[in-house]
Design a protein around this motif. Sequence first.
Motif, PDB file in Angstrom:
ATOM      1  N   TYR A   1       0.835  -1.202   0.000  1.00 48.39           N
ATOM      2  CA  TYR A   1       0.000   0.000   0.000  1.00 48.39           C
ATOM      3  C   TYR A   1       0.869   1.251   0.000  1.00 48.39           C
ATOM      4  N   PHE A   2       0.396   2.258  -0.714  1.00 47.35           N
ATOM      5  CA  PHE A   2       1.100   3.525  -0.841  1.00 47.35           C
ATOM      6  C   PHE A   2       0.313   4.621  -0.122  1.00 47.35           C
ATOM      7  N   ASP A   3       1.045   5.603   0.401  1.00 45.82           N
ATOM      8  CA  ASP A   3       0.399   6.748   1.036  1.00 45.82           C
ATOM      9  C   ASP A   3       1.326   7.943   0.880  1.00 45.82           C
ATOM     10  N   ASP A   4       0.785   9.132   1.141  1.00 45.66           N
ATOM     11  CA  ASP A   4       1.603  10.335   0.966  1.00 45.66           C
ATOM     12  C   ASP A   4       2.359  10.671   2.251  1.00 45.66           C
TER      13      ASP A   4
ATOM     14  N   THR B   1       7.999  -0.308  -5.747  1.00 41.99           N
ATOM     15  CA  THR B   1       8.157  -0.712  -4.347  1.00 41.99           C
ATOM     16  C   THR B   1       9.465  -0.198  -3.753  1.00 41.99           C
ATOM     17  N   ALA B   2      10.378   0.205  -4.610  1.00 45.92           N
ATOM     18  CA  ALA B   2      11.611   0.850  -4.138  1.00 45.92           C
ATOM     19  C   ALA B   2      11.414   2.359  -3.959  1.00 45.92           C
ATOM     20  N   GLY B   3      10.227   2.855  -4.281  1.00 44.51           N
ATOM     21  CA  GLY B   3       9.924   4.277  -4.088  1.00 44.51           C
ATOM     22  C   GLY B   3      10.232   5.154  -5.276  1.00 44.51           C
ATOM     23  N   ARG B   4      10.565   4.545  -6.418  1.00 36.01           N
ATOM     24  CA  ARG B   4      10.885   5.344  -7.594  1.00 36.01           C
ATOM     25  C   ARG B   4       9.627   5.649  -8.410  1.00 36.01           C
ATOM     26  N   ASP B   5       9.750   6.552  -9.380  1.00 37.42           N
ATOM     27  CA  ASP B   5       8.608   7.020 -10.160  1.00 37.42           C
ATOM     28  C   ASP B   5       8.272   6.079 -11.308  1.00 37.42           C
ATOM     29  N   ILE B   6       7.050   6.240 -11.819  1.00 38.76           N
ATOM     30  CA  ILE B   6       6.673   5.583 -13.062  1.00 38.76           C
ATOM     31  C   ILE B   6       7.336   6.341 -14.214  1.00 38.76           C
ATOM     32  N   PRO B   7       8.037   5.656 -15.116  1.00 38.85           N
ATOM     33  CA  PRO B   7       8.615   6.353 -16.270  1.00 38.85           C
ATOM     34  C   PRO B   7       7.525   7.005 -17.118  1.00 38.85           C
TER      35      PRO B   7
ATOM     36  N   TYR C   1       1.023   7.794 -11.767  1.00 42.59           N
ATOM     37  CA  TYR C   1       1.988   8.828 -12.159  1.00 42.59           C
ATOM     38  C   TYR C   1       1.595  10.174 -11.547  1.00 42.59           C
ATOM     39  N   LEU C   2       0.290  10.513 -11.637  1.00 39.76           N
ATOM     40  CA  LEU C   2      -0.199  11.780 -11.091  1.00 39.76           C
ATOM     41  C   LEU C   2       0.015  11.838  -9.580  1.00 39.76           C
ATOM     42  N   TYR C   3      -0.316  10.751  -8.879  1.00 43.04           N
ATOM     43  CA  TYR C   3      -0.170  10.757  -7.419  1.00 43.04           C
ATOM     44  C   TYR C   3       1.285  10.820  -6.990  1.00 43.04           C
ATOM     45  N   LYS C   4       2.160  10.189  -7.769  1.00 38.55           N
ATOM     46  CA  LYS C   4       3.585  10.272  -7.446  1.00 38.55           C
ATOM     47  C   LYS C   4       4.096  11.696  -7.585  1.00 38.55           C
ATOM     48  N   LYS C   5       3.597  12.411  -8.608  1.00 35.72           N
ATOM     49  CA  LYS C   5       4.081  13.755  -8.879  1.00 35.72           C
ATOM     50  C   LYS C   5       3.436  14.822  -7.992  1.00 35.72           C
ATOM     51  N   THR C   6       2.174  14.614  -7.606  1.00 32.80           N
ATOM     52  CA  THR C   6       1.453  15.665  -6.867  1.00 32.80           C
ATOM     53  C   THR C   6       1.317  15.379  -5.374  1.00 32.80           C
ATOM     54  N   LYS C   7       1.232  14.093  -5.012  1.00 27.82           N
ATOM     55  CA  LYS C   7       1.059  13.736  -3.600  1.00 27.82           C
ATOM     56  C   LYS C   7       2.304  13.087  -3.003  1.00 27.82           C
ATOM     57  N   TYR C   8       3.267  12.781  -3.853  1.00 23.66           N
ATOM     58  CA  TYR C   8       4.524  12.173  -3.422  1.00 23.66           C
ATOM     59  C   TYR C   8       4.285  10.874  -2.635  1.00 23.66           C
TER      60      TYR C   8
END
Length: 233
Positions: free
Chosen positions: A45-48, A107-113, A127-134
């Motif tokens: 599970y992912f969270d900000d 799972t290593a915490g890196r971004d979607i290409p 991708y959006l959540y990684k960029k806006t919510k980290y």
Amino acid sequence: MEYRHELKYVCTRAQLRVIKSRLSALMKNDKNADKDGRYNIRSVYFDDIYDSCMNENATGLDNRQKVRIRVYNADDSKIKLEIKYKDHGMTKKVSSDISRRLCDELTAGRDIPFCCLGKDNAFNLMYLYKKTKYIMPKVIVEYDRTVFVEKAGNVRVTFDENIRCSVKAEKLFDKSIDAVPVMNSPNHILEVKYDELLPGYIHRALNDMNLVQTAFSKYYLSRLALRGDYYDF
């Protein structure tokens, strides 16, 4: 996929045995399960940075969503990236198959290409959540699931036993992981999912068991357990 009803209950092992016995005469086992009708599930599970998903669950916010990567039996042949939405007791999922390589990156915490973006909503939302919510991986939730299915009403009744968790998201595909129990023994989770109406014969099989309904997610309960807290049902 449209929204579906999702009801969650806390059960003892004795209650599960009775319900399983009843449903085995009324419903079929999931075709993907083993000969005992079970399989293992692991979800990262992912969270900000503010733990918004966890806090929304704690405060009872009804319109919320979770991001996870799910695998079955620790096998990398089928890996799902899922965005799960909940609204007024109804749920739906947007999901995509992803590669082992992309799973390891996330799972290593890196971004979607950027090259992965396109028509696939799960990729685009991640991708959006990684960029806006980290958002970052927070926890692995693991359990053993038994599933009964019924075409009428598109019903799935799932028994999730031995729920445990780990902070080591990078261990997703290890044969075994060091894990913390999520619920005080002997509690487990039963979930009932259906489209419009729950058939009466299934409702009756569940109705007299004194089940305790809960709105808390396994993700939320796992985060509590990792802090040494256990919700008192």
